[in-house]
Design a protein around this motif. Structure first.
Motif, PDB file in Angstrom:
ATOM      1  N   GLY A 423      29.132  35.590 -68.484  1.00  0.00           N
ATOM      2  CA  GLY A 423      29.843  34.763 -67.514  1.00  0.00           C
ATOM      3  C   GLY A 423      30.025  33.342 -67.990  1.00  0.00           C
ATOM      4  O   GLY A 423      30.757  32.563 -67.385  1.00  0.00           O
ATOM      5  N   THR A 424      29.350  32.988 -69.106  1.00  0.00           N
ATOM      6  CA  THR A 424      29.431  31.622 -69.637  1.00  0.00           C
ATOM      7  C   THR A 424      29.662  31.680 -71.148  1.00  0.00           C
ATOM      8  O   THR A 424      28.783  31.364 -71.939  1.00  0.00           O
ATOM      9  N   PRO A 425      30.861  32.100 -71.583  1.00  0.00           N
ATOM     10  CA  PRO A 425      31.121  32.209 -73.021  1.00  0.00           C
ATOM     11  C   PRO A 425      31.076  30.877 -73.743  1.00  0.00           C
ATOM     12  O   PRO A 425      30.780  30.823 -74.934  1.00  0.00           O
ATOM     13  N   ILE A 426      31.380  29.789 -73.029  1.00  0.00           N
ATOM     14  CA  ILE A 426      31.278  28.456 -73.614  1.00  0.00           C
ATOM     15  C   ILE A 426      30.172  27.723 -72.881  1.00  0.00           C
ATOM     16  O   ILE A 426      30.277  27.449 -71.689  1.00  0.00           O
ATOM     17  N   GLN A 427      29.097  27.408 -73.606  1.00  0.00           N
ATOM     18  CA  GLN A 427      27.969  26.714 -72.995  1.00  0.00           C
ATOM     19  C   GLN A 427      27.901  25.263 -73.450  1.00  0.00           C
ATOM     20  O   GLN A 427      27.786  24.358 -72.643  1.00  0.00           O
ATOM     21  N   ASN A 428      27.958  25.045 -74.745  1.00  0.00           N
ATOM     22  CA  ASN A 428      27.887  23.685 -75.281  1.00  0.00           C
ATOM     23  C   ASN A 428      29.232  23.180 -75.759  1.00  0.00           C
ATOM     24  O   ASN A 428      29.518  22.004 -75.685  1.00  0.00           O
ATOM     25  N   GLY A 429      30.063  24.060 -76.269  1.00  0.00           N
ATOM     26  CA  GLY A 429      31.350  23.650 -76.792  1.00  0.00           C
ATOM     27  C   GLY A 429      32.092  24.837 -77.360  1.00  0.00           C
ATOM     28  O   GLY A 429      31.592  25.966 -77.392  1.00  0.00           O
ATOM     29  N   SER A 430      33.301  24.579 -77.824  1.00  0.00           N
ATOM     30  CA  SER A 430      34.170  25.658 -78.273  1.00  0.00           C
ATOM     31  C   SER A 430      33.601  26.417 -79.458  1.00  0.00           C
ATOM     32  O   SER A 430      33.932  27.581 -79.665  1.00  0.00           O
TER      33      SER A 430
END
Length: 836
Positions: A423-430
């Motif tokens: 559900g969170t494919p981007i956590q810190n950045g691309s």
């Protein structure tokens, strides 16, 4: 924060840290040794450049890979000797392009343009290093610069009839022409799935089935006259590329992805149970889910004689990889939603079989990322021998560091159908998405150098082109729905901020410490060593955050510790290094840079970088061992540990006889008000500090609350028991759950609660979202209220600003709109946090 800092200094295979870099120029070198490798170049093509520091013949070796990841050769020795030190010191990024080849090819070598990117302040160092060699730097403004084949240069040439952006636009237009992702809704076979899927789940199942049955060319491939070409890299082949049967299933948490995936498995289960006759096979016994799990140690009683996995053999075993905490979720979902006897399930965890045929007799094999990591170097691992019908990575964001062992292990798995579920494919950045591309085998984006030049560089430099390309990529391979679209009729979720005013004593200590911390950080900035001292920076900022919660979390000797932080070598100050480890063990948001998991038996190096003991000991066994982050030579004597933690918490971690902190007082007021409004209301209180959860127990007892605690020190079995007790609705059932944010952020169901309190902001907003969605998910019947407790005029307010930038990138990746990728934590972010 640790993730952000670490992502700026990646593993040996990585490029320069993800900050703004610009083209210095290019040099022309030769690729040699072509006759020894299977990779070929057929025309103007991008090539991947990969450092090979362990090469026994040349420590400066740089491999050259084609777009399929096959080695073509090596950069000639003299040129590698110039470039390798710059790469190893994180001074430059390099990109390789082989220009159009002459009709008569040299079978031993071929020319290659290497484009060099660096930060502006490093230009002079780079040009000086090249000028001292036999290489010639060709920079913009020189006549020869027009020969450059670089993407960044080609994009500036109006005459270039088909730019990279035009290619992306065509692919995006083709995706739109197909009519979107929801061409049809599919219901799972009722022989296996007893629960009626919701409309969005049926649509999602339709998308998953279509992806797995696709026979189309992968995106960015064309066929002309029987020759297949990748339009981005110009790679050509007579062999038709395999279709991309899989993708990123990125529905927001709480929308029922697990049930949808079980339905996908059931679709295929029906396919090979029918034996082509349309009737269920009676010749092969299947066990119930409960029987399968309880009999996991049984050896071969129901084995089916099958060859090593392939399509023809009829083997359709799905491998599901997940954290241990999610095991119970899959088992519960199987029991709740599938008919008895539908699936045979094996838990490949702990004591486990080594029999390939036994594993293939199951419909579903459940395992963990850590289990796969331990078998990475095991040639006899049955997991590695099987070509799985399907591999599903649950909580796939856990492989965000492509260099970690668990990431390498899942990328190496053999399968034709690959699903990254998060559900969170981007956590810190691309750059988090690159490891997912590598797992999915989505060429050329599965090769780091191509991802860097085609997507990441433009994002880092703030070009709208970069985000537009990222959006096209996500549109082609991902499905994302959010709860805001009212897909499942969930009750609303509201978010509030409760601003907290510190007491006079707390404010004095906070302000004093912030002044001290600014002085230390300004010294680091002055000498340019801020990011090289991230462990120290992290420990300073951590203490500021702890004061916002409760001064009891912050030791009395913090001032002497601050004054001990000095620039330079810390190897002669083991007591200081040990203290830094002690400080960081109090936090819950630091990951080992090697395994990208919370450190186990944390140690610090003489260069002030932190790792799991086992991870760094293994890393320094190789020849010429050095720190994976800063490349300083290391031996075992350069590692330091914190003093042994006491078996019981120290006296200062107790509220008994002490004034209650401002934040604890604010929380207690909120909990009491909620109880007065409705005595049956249940609440979850999240904190990243285990000691903070313990501090809360005394005030809760005094106020008459029944409560439970859920943290990372508990076994998986104990956690399951605690969750089950909390879900009970009896009169004597607990009404408050004290939960560690990271230990409780994924794979659990807390829908018995309708109130969520976040005691402090997390660096990574995706972790917070996962935590609150343990409550706001399918099965929730009450309105959900989320309250964030934020101290006024503190570092907590500035963390919220950083969070918002990360959230914006995650949102923009799934829609067509421009924004900059400002997600990575850098020196400028630290300045903002500390108001410097």
């Amino acid at each position: 924060m640790a993730d952000d800092l670490i992502n700026m200094e990646e593993d040996d295979e990585s490029s320069l840290s993800l900050t703004e870099t610009f083209l210095v120029g290019f040099v022309i070198v030769n690729v040699v040794g072509l006759q020894h490798y299977s990779g070929t170049i057929s025309g103007r093509e991008m090539v991947g450049l990969l450092r090979d520091p362990l090469n026994p013949y040349d420590p400066n070796a740089i491999k050259v890979l084609n777009t399929r990841g096959l080695q073509v050769g090596y950069i000639e020795r003299a040129s590698a000797a110039v470039l390798a030190p710059l790469i190893d010191d994180r001074i430059v990024n390099v990109e390789g392009i082989v220009p159009n080849l002459p009709r008569i090819k040299n079978r031993y070598k071929l020319p290659c343009q290497i484009h060099i990117f660096a930060r502006p302040e490093s230009f002079s160092r780079v040009t000086a290093a090249v000028s001292r060699s036999e290489l010639t730097m060709i920079s913009e403004g020189e006549a020869s610069f027009g020969l450059s084949e670089a993407v960044v240069v080609k994009e500036k040439k109006k005459k270039d009839a088909r730019s990279v952006d035009e290619i992306f636009k065509l692919v995006g237009a083709e995706e739109d022409r197909k009519g979107g992702k929801f061409k049809k809704a599919v219901a799972p076979p009722r022989d296996f799935i007893k629960t009626e899927l919701l409309a969005h789940q049926k649509e999602g199942l339709g998308w998953l089935v279509d992806r797995e049955r696709s026979e189309e060319l992968p995106p960015f491939w064309e066929e002309r006259g029987g020759v297949f070409s990748n339009v981005l890299t110009n790679y050509q082949t007579n062999l038709r590329p395999e279709p991309l049967m899989g993708g990123i299933f990125a529905d927001e948490m709480g929308l029922g992805k697990t049930l949808t995936l079980l339905s996908l498995i059931a679709v295929n289960r029906l396919g090979y149970s029918n034996n082509g006759s349309g009737k269920r096979s009676k010749g092969k016994r299947v066990t119930t889910q409960a029987e399968s799990v309880s009999a996991k140690k049984r050896r071969g009683n129901d084995n089916i004689s099958l060859s090593v996995g392939n399509e023809e053999s009829g083997v359709k075993t799905t491998l599901i990889v997940c954290p241990p905490t999610v095991f119970s979720t899959w088992i519960t979902q199987l029991d709740d939603h599938t008919r008895s006897g539908s699936f045979k399930v094996y838990m490949y965890y702990g004591e486990r079989t080594g029999d390939v045929r036994e594993l293939q007799s199951y419909d579903i094999v459940l395992t963990t990322y850590s289990t796969l990591a331990t078998e990475l170097d095991d040639a006899d691992s049955p997991i590695k021998m099987i070509e799985w019908y399907r591999v599903i990575l649950d909580e796939a964001h856990l492989i965000k560091n492509v260099g970690a062992r668990q990431s390498k292990a899942v990328i190496a798995l053999k399968a034709k159908r690959r699903w990254a579920v998060t559900g969170t494919p981007i956590q810190n950045g691309s750059f988090d998405l690159f490891s997912l591309m590598a797992f999915l085998k989505f060429e050329p984006f599965s090769i780091k150098s191509y991802w860097q030049r085609l997507v990441q560089n433009s994002l880092n430099q703030g070009n709208d082109r970069g985000l537009a390309r990222l959006q096209v990529l996500m549109a082609t391979i991902s499905l994302r729905r959010i709860k805001e679209n009212n897909l499942v009729g969930l009750p609303p979720k509201t978010l509030e901020i409760c601003h907290v005013e510190l007491l006079v004593e707390e404010r004095d200590q906070y302000d004093h410490m912030e002044i001290e911390a600014k002085t230390v950080l300004q010294d680091y900035i002055r000498v340019g060593s801020l990011m090289h001292n991230y462990s120290t920076v992290l420990s300073i900022i951590l203490r500021l955050r702890q004061i916002c919660d409760d001064m009891a979390l912050c030791p009395s000797d913090i001032k002497s510790m601050l004054s001990a932080f000095k620039i330079g070598d810390a190897s002669n100050k083991p007591e200081l290094l040990e203290k830094i480890v002690s400080v960081l063990q109090d936090g819950d948001d630091f990951d080992c840079p090697i395994c990208i998991s919370p450190p186990v038996d944390m140690v610090i190096t003489c260069c002030a970088h932190l790792y799991c003991r086992a991870c760094i000991l293994k890393a320094i066994k190789r020849p010429n061992a050095n720190c994976p982050l800063c490349r300083r030579p290391l031996t075992q004597s350069d590692l330091f540990s914190a003093p042994q933690e006491p078996s019981v918490l120290p006296d200062n971690v107790s509220s008994s006889g002490k004034a209650t902190s401002s934040k604890v007082s604010a929380l207690m007021r909120l909990l009491k008000a909620s109880r007065n409004e409705n005595s049956s209301t249940k609440s979850v209180v999240f904190s990243q500090f285990r000691k903070m959860l313990i501090l809360l127990e005394e005030p809760l007892k005094e106020a008459g609350f029944r409560f439970l605690r859920l943290d990372g020190s508990m076994t998986a079995k104990k956690r399951a028991e605690v969750i089950e007790r909390f879900q009970n609705q009896g009169e004597d059932a607990p009404s408050v759950m004290l939960a560690s944010l990271k230990a409780s952020g994924a794979g659990i169901n807390l829908t018995a609660a309708s109130r969520v309190y976040l005691l402090e902001p997390w660096w990574n907003p995706a972790v917070e979202e996962q935590a609150m969605d343990r409550v706001h998910r399918i099965g929730q019947t009450e309105d959900v209220k989320v309250v964030r407790l934020i101290v006024k005029n503190s570092i907590e307010e500035r963390i919220l600003e950083l969070q918002e930038r990360k959230k914006e990138l995650a949102r923009e990746a799934f829609r067509r709109k421009s924004a900059r990728d400002r997600s990575q934590m850098g020196a400028e972010d630290i300045r903002r946090l500390m108001s410097l």
